[in-house]
Design a protein around this motif. Sequence first.
Motif, PDB file in Angstrom:
ATOM      1  N   CYS A   1       4.851  -4.405   2.169  1.00  0.00           N
ATOM      2  CA  CYS A   1       3.531  -3.747   1.930  1.00  0.00           C
ATOM      3  C   CYS A   1       3.327  -2.581   2.834  1.00  0.00           C
ATOM      4  O   CYS A   1       3.502  -2.606   3.974  1.00  0.00           O
TER       5      CYS A   1
ATOM      6  N   PRO B   1       0.372   1.075   3.641  1.00  0.00           N
ATOM      7  CA  PRO B   1      -0.639   1.141   3.897  1.00  0.00           C
ATOM      8  C   PRO B   1      -1.451   1.636   2.631  1.00  0.00           C
ATOM      9  O   PRO B   1      -0.781   2.540   1.960  1.00  0.00           O
ATOM     10  N   HIS B   2      -2.700   1.457   2.153  1.00  0.00           N
ATOM     11  CA  HIS B   2      -3.156   2.133   0.957  1.00  0.00           C
ATOM     12  C   HIS B   2      -4.822   1.925   1.176  1.00  0.00           C
ATOM     13  O   HIS B   2      -5.183   0.652   1.313  1.00  0.00           O
ATOM     14  N   THR B   3      -5.190   2.895   0.946  1.00  0.00           N
ATOM     15  CA  THR B   3      -6.941   2.719   1.017  1.00  0.00           C
ATOM     16  C   THR B   3      -7.607   1.832   0.094  1.00  0.00           C
ATOM     17  O   THR B   3      -7.325   1.924  -1.070  1.00  0.00           O
TER      18      THR B   3
ATOM     19  N   THR C   1       1.344 -10.699  -0.263  1.00  0.00           N
ATOM     20  CA  THR C   1       0.278  -9.889   0.211  1.00  0.00           C
ATOM     21  C   THR C   1      -0.785 -10.659   0.669  1.00  0.00           C
ATOM     22  O   THR C   1      -1.873 -10.379   1.406  1.00  0.00           O
TER      23      THR C   1
END
Length: 142
Positions: free
Chosen positions: A11, A13-15, A41
């Motif tokens: 996984c 990082p993503h906004t 996730t």
Amino acid sequence: MERPAERGHRCVPHTADVRIEAWAPTREACVAEAVTALVDTFTDPAGARPAAEREFRAPAGDDADLLVSVLDEVIFRMETEGELPLSTEVTDDGAGGLLVRWRTTDTDAVELVGAVPKAVALHELRFGSDGAGWSCAVTLDV
């Protein structure tokens, strides 16, 4: 993508959403790894036991469409049947599609540890052969 092992997932990082990456030596193994990444996730399946075996046929399409079809099916089955895959086996169906076999458990048999995905986003979707095998990157709407 830097690969710590021949097959795996992570996984990243993503906004506001969840982004997964998966890799494996073959297209089919990469799809199976992406399914595991999706489930990881938001759940901790430790201790869960398979309750059923399921099968799904993703119809012929380009590679990205096949990946999305399989991941969408996991989300659909979670929402409508209350089940999640504990293990995934993917094979080429010989007609341009994929045959997916899951060993599943009930959603109440796993611990929720993150936001539940609602859909697969097509934005920034990547799936293909990369010289070292196959890899994908997928954003999940939560």
